[in-house]
Design a protein around this motif. Structure first.
Motif, PDB file in Angstrom:
ATOM      1  N   UNK A  21      -1.511 -15.462  89.592  1.00 54.02           N
ATOM      2  CA  UNK A  21      -1.069 -16.170  90.792  1.00 54.02           C
ATOM      3  C   UNK A  21      -2.297 -16.498  91.630  1.00 54.02           C
ATOM      4  N   UNK A  22      -2.337 -17.722  92.161  1.00 51.71           N
ATOM      5  CA  UNK A  22      -3.418 -18.115  93.054  1.00 51.71           C
ATOM      6  C   UNK A  22      -2.823 -18.749  94.304  1.00 51.71           C
ATOM      7  N   UNK A  23      -3.552 -18.638  95.408  1.00 51.80           N
ATOM      8  CA  UNK A  23      -3.128 -19.307  96.635  1.00 51.80           C
ATOM      9  C   UNK A  23      -3.461 -20.796  96.535  1.00 51.80           C
ATOM     10  N   UNK A  24      -2.898 -21.573  97.426  1.00 51.57           N
ATOM     11  CA  UNK A  24      -3.173 -23.007  97.437  1.00 51.57           C
ATOM     12  C   UNK A  24      -4.664 -23.263  97.666  1.00 51.57           C
ATOM     13  N   UNK A  25      -5.277 -22.448  98.520  1.00 48.91           N
ATOM     14  CA  UNK A  25      -6.701 -22.618  98.810  1.00 48.91           C
ATOM     15  C   UNK A  25      -7.551 -22.328  97.585  1.00 48.91           C
ATOM     16  N   UNK A  26      -7.199 -21.303  96.827  1.00 47.12           N
ATOM     17  CA  UNK A  26      -7.930 -21.003  95.591  1.00 47.12           C
ATOM     18  C   UNK A  26      -7.764 -22.123  94.565  1.00 47.12           C
ATOM     19  N   UNK A  36     -11.880 -28.493  92.948  1.00 46.40           N
ATOM     20  CA  UNK A  36     -12.847 -29.218  93.764  1.00 46.40           C
ATOM     21  C   UNK A  36     -12.154 -30.281  94.630  1.00 46.40           C
ATOM     22  N   UNK A  37     -11.017 -29.852  95.164  1.00 52.69           N
ATOM     23  CA  UNK A  37     -10.231 -30.679  96.081  1.00 52.69           C
ATOM     24  C   UNK A  37      -9.669 -31.942  95.429  1.00 52.69           C
ATOM     25  N   UNK A  38      -9.694 -31.980  94.099  1.00 54.21           N
ATOM     26  CA  UNK A  38      -9.015 -33.094  93.403  1.00 54.21           C
ATOM     27  C   UNK A  38      -7.632 -32.568  93.002  1.00 54.21           C
ATOM     28  N   UNK A  39      -6.712 -32.642  93.958  1.00 57.32           N
ATOM     29  CA  UNK A  39      -5.405 -32.013  93.795  1.00 57.32           C
ATOM     30  C   UNK A  39      -4.395 -33.052  93.329  1.00 57.32           C
ATOM     31  N   UNK A  40      -4.021 -32.911  92.092  1.00 56.95           N
ATOM     32  CA  UNK A  40      -3.090 -33.882  91.523  1.00 56.95           C
ATOM     33  C   UNK A  40      -2.116 -33.168  90.588  1.00 56.95           C
ATOM     34  N   UNK A  81      -2.881 -33.129 100.840  1.00 62.17           N
ATOM     35  CA  UNK A  81      -3.947 -33.567  99.933  1.00 62.17           C
ATOM     36  C   UNK A  81      -3.546 -33.599  98.480  1.00 62.17           C
ATOM     37  N   UNK A  82      -2.269 -33.436  98.189  1.00 63.40           N
ATOM     38  CA  UNK A  82      -1.798 -33.407  96.803  1.00 63.40           C
ATOM     39  C   UNK A  82      -1.228 -34.784  96.445  1.00 63.40           C
ATOM     40  N   UNK A  83      -1.690 -35.330  95.361  1.00 61.73           N
ATOM     41  CA  UNK A  83      -1.131 -36.580  94.851  1.00 61.73           C
ATOM     42  C   UNK A  83      -0.145 -36.253  93.732  1.00 61.73           C
ATOM     43  N   UNK A  84       0.887 -37.040  93.630  1.00 62.83           N
ATOM     44  CA  UNK A  84       1.973 -36.753  92.703  1.00 62.83           C
ATOM     45  C   UNK A  84       2.100 -37.860  91.661  1.00 62.83           C
ATOM     46  N   UNK A  85       2.465 -37.441  90.455  1.00 62.84           N
ATOM     47  CA  UNK A  85       2.823 -38.408  89.422  1.00 62.84           C
ATOM     48  C   UNK A  85       4.281 -38.807  89.618  1.00 62.84           C
ATOM     49  N   UNK A  86       4.778 -39.633  88.762  1.00 61.71           N
ATOM     50  CA  UNK A  86       6.163 -40.079  88.873  1.00 61.71           C
ATOM     51  C   UNK A  86       7.124 -38.897  88.711  1.00 61.71           C
TER      52      UNK A  86
END
Length: 569
Positions: A283-288, A294-298, A326-331
């Motif tokens: 388990x990891x936190x959102x920050x981890x 590297x902040x490429x949250x997809x 900062x999270x991008x989503x797919x379809x």
């Protein structure tokens, strides 16, 4: 002249004497008395008076002497003491004492016979409780394997046990009068050994050795992005627990949601505790997660478990919050037709077939209502193999604060009551049957549990108004005495039980306080919950996992209908 007067006086005196004289005197001596007769009569009168005076004088002198002698020689205490027949009689072996002793021994014999019969009844109830019995009486049948009828059986056992205990007390009282007699063995065990370790509300054996578990071995670069939408904190914790099961099945690391889109889980949960229990990073936190990417949250693939009422049970507001973090989503796509109102029972094979993917980051949406391997998921400790009692539990600070509160206000034996009221009337009346009970009926149900548990105090976790809790307090009574309903007081600097929360800046946080309430309830001897409440469900999960669940735990007025239900709008 002179001589005539004297002769006249003598004549008058003689006539007076003759008139006053008795007839006999006139016959005996018609003459007047001589001077010698007068002198003799005077001497006689004087000597009589002297004799009477001497007698009185002697009596006055002798009476005090006699009284003094009597006082010195007589035991007045014994003279005026009330004489009561001695019970022991002469020599301590009187008839009355023998009869009393015979009666006491006869009473002891009868009590012993009663105890033997009570123990037989006890053994019979134990036999029934461990067998598949079904008692049928005309049209009424009792299935002793059902939860409700097991409760009835336990009540019967409780009453039998109470009578055996009372019997033993009476025997002990009678035996105490014969402690000095060698004929009575006071050290003997007069009670069946099967009763020595029995308790009415004993802990439930969770049979942890029978657990069915899977190993959670995630790949280091594969993630499952948790999304929980429905309900409040308790719903989200259950959602997280189910996400963990999915992550273990799919061999992925679980990402805890950001506090920007969900609750601040790090304030109420110990995330590191989960990793320590499995001995690896699962388990990891959102920050981890953000740091590792590297902040490429997809989210590479968004596969929805639920399709109705909308895919992934997410509205537009939730999507905006995710993107705002900062999270991008797919379809967003649904893998099957699944309605949150009528979820289907799914298997591990179903999950693997639909949600296995090579993508690095996937999401499956809210799974609070998901029904996957229910018995497996609901078992004590959960479906995942680990070395702890449970994976999702309150933080260490909250646990210690709960323990300090219990030590301060409650002690080890207390009933905890979750009394859900706010917004519950409409919610319960929409269900069949309703789960909203009038306060007097609720009090009767609580009294029955308190009587079985025999606890001196109740911890009350509630959102009810003071008008309802005040009425409830007045109606919760055991043996004629009010049983206190204890709630967490407002912060007071003189009280130190909540100092840890204050020092770490957690005081006043509604979610921390809710988790503190859950923890106190989970540590109680007996718990009464509110049917239909996920807050209660999470407490029951903790009690089951921690091993604190009791055979007396139940929902409020379990098995009963409200004695009054309002009409619909």
């Amino acid at each position: 002249m002179m001589e005539r007067e004297l002769s006249d006086e003598e004549e008058d005196r003689e006539n007076l004497i003759l008139q006053n004289a008795r007839p006999n005197d006139a016959v005996k001596s018609p003459d007047h008395r001589s001077a010698f007769g007068i002198d003799g009569e005077l001497r006689s009168r004087v000597s009589g008076a002297a004799r009477r005076f001497n007698k009185r004088y002697i009596l006055a002198i002798s009476l005090p002497v006699v009284i003094l002698i009597v006082f010195l020689t007589t035991d007045l205490k014994n003279v005026f003491r009330m004489r009561v027949p001695s019970i022991r009689g002469i020599g301590g072996n009187g008839l009355l004492a023998d009869r009393m002793r015979e009666s006491e021994l006869r009473a002891l014999y009868l009590l012993k016979q009663q105890e033997i019969e009570l123990v037989k009844m006890w053994n019979y109830t134990t036999l029934i409780g461990g067998s598949n019995f079904s008692l049928v009486n005309n049209s009424n049948s009792v299935d002793l394997n059902s939860g409700k009828d097991i409760g009835v059986l336990e009540d019967l056992k409780s009453r039998v046990f109470g009578q055996i205990s009372l019997n033993r007390q009476v025997q002990g009282t009678l035996l105490s009068a014969h402690e000095g007699e060698s004929s009575v063995d006071l050290s003997a065990n007069y009670t069946d050994s099967s009763l020595s370790d029995w308790a009415r509300c004993k802990k439930v054996d969770q049979r942890l050795g029978d657990r069915k578990t899977i190993e959670w071995n995630p790949k280091s670069n594969k993630y499952l992005f948790a999304i929980c939408v429905s309900g409040q904190m308790s719903n989200h914790l259950i959602c997280l627990e189910k996400h963990m099961f999915f992550a273990a099945l799919l061999n992925r690391i679980l990402v805890i949601p950001s506090s920007k889109v969900d609750y601040e889980f790090h304030r109420v949960l110990d995330i590191d505790h989960i990793n320590k229990c499995l001995g690896k990073k699962v388990v990891v936190t959102f920050e981890e997660f953000a740091e590792s990417k590297k902040n490429h949250l997809h989210v590479d693939k968004f596969m929805c478990y639920f399709s109705l009422p909308q895919p992934c049970f997410m509205d537009d507001e939730r999507v905006k919050k995710l993107k705002g973090s900062g999270v991008s989503l797919s379809k967003v796509e649904a893998v099957w037709k699944e309605d949150v109102k009528k979820p289907k029972q799914r298997t591990v094979q179903d999950v693997l077939a639909k949600f296995s993917s090579d993508s690095d980051v996937i999401a499956i949406g809210d799974v609070f209502f998901a029904d996957v391997e229910r018995d497996w998921v609901m078992q004590p400790g959960g479906p995942i193999a680990h070395k702890c009692k449970t994976l999702i539990e309150p933080s260490r600070l909250i646990l210690l604060t709960a323990q300090r509160f219990i030590q301060t206000f409650l002690g080890k034996d207390f009933v905890a009551l979750h009394f859900r009221r706010h917004g519950f009337l409409k919610f319960c009346n929409a269900k069949q049957p309703s789960c909203f009970y009038p306060v007097p009926q609720a009090a009767e149900c609580i009294n029955r549990v308190v009587e079985r548990a025999s606890t001196p105090v109740i911890y009350l976790s509630t959102d009810a108004a003071e008008s309802e809790t005040g009425l409830l307090q007045s109606l919760v009574v055991l043996n004629g005495k009010t049983v206190p309903l204890v709630q967490r007081p407002a912060r007071n600097s003189a009280e130190k039980w909540d100092a840890l929360l204050y020092r770490h800046g957690l005081e006043g946080d509604s979610q921390v306080e809710a988790m503190l309430d859950k923890t106190i309830c989970a540590l109680s001897s007996v718990f009464i919950g509110s049917s239909g409440s996920t807050f209660t469900d999470d407490i029951l999960r903790l009690r089951k996992d921690w091993g604190s669940a009791s055979q007396c735990d139940e929902y409020l007025c379990q098995g009963e209908l409200p004695n009054f239900i309002a009409e619909d709008e």
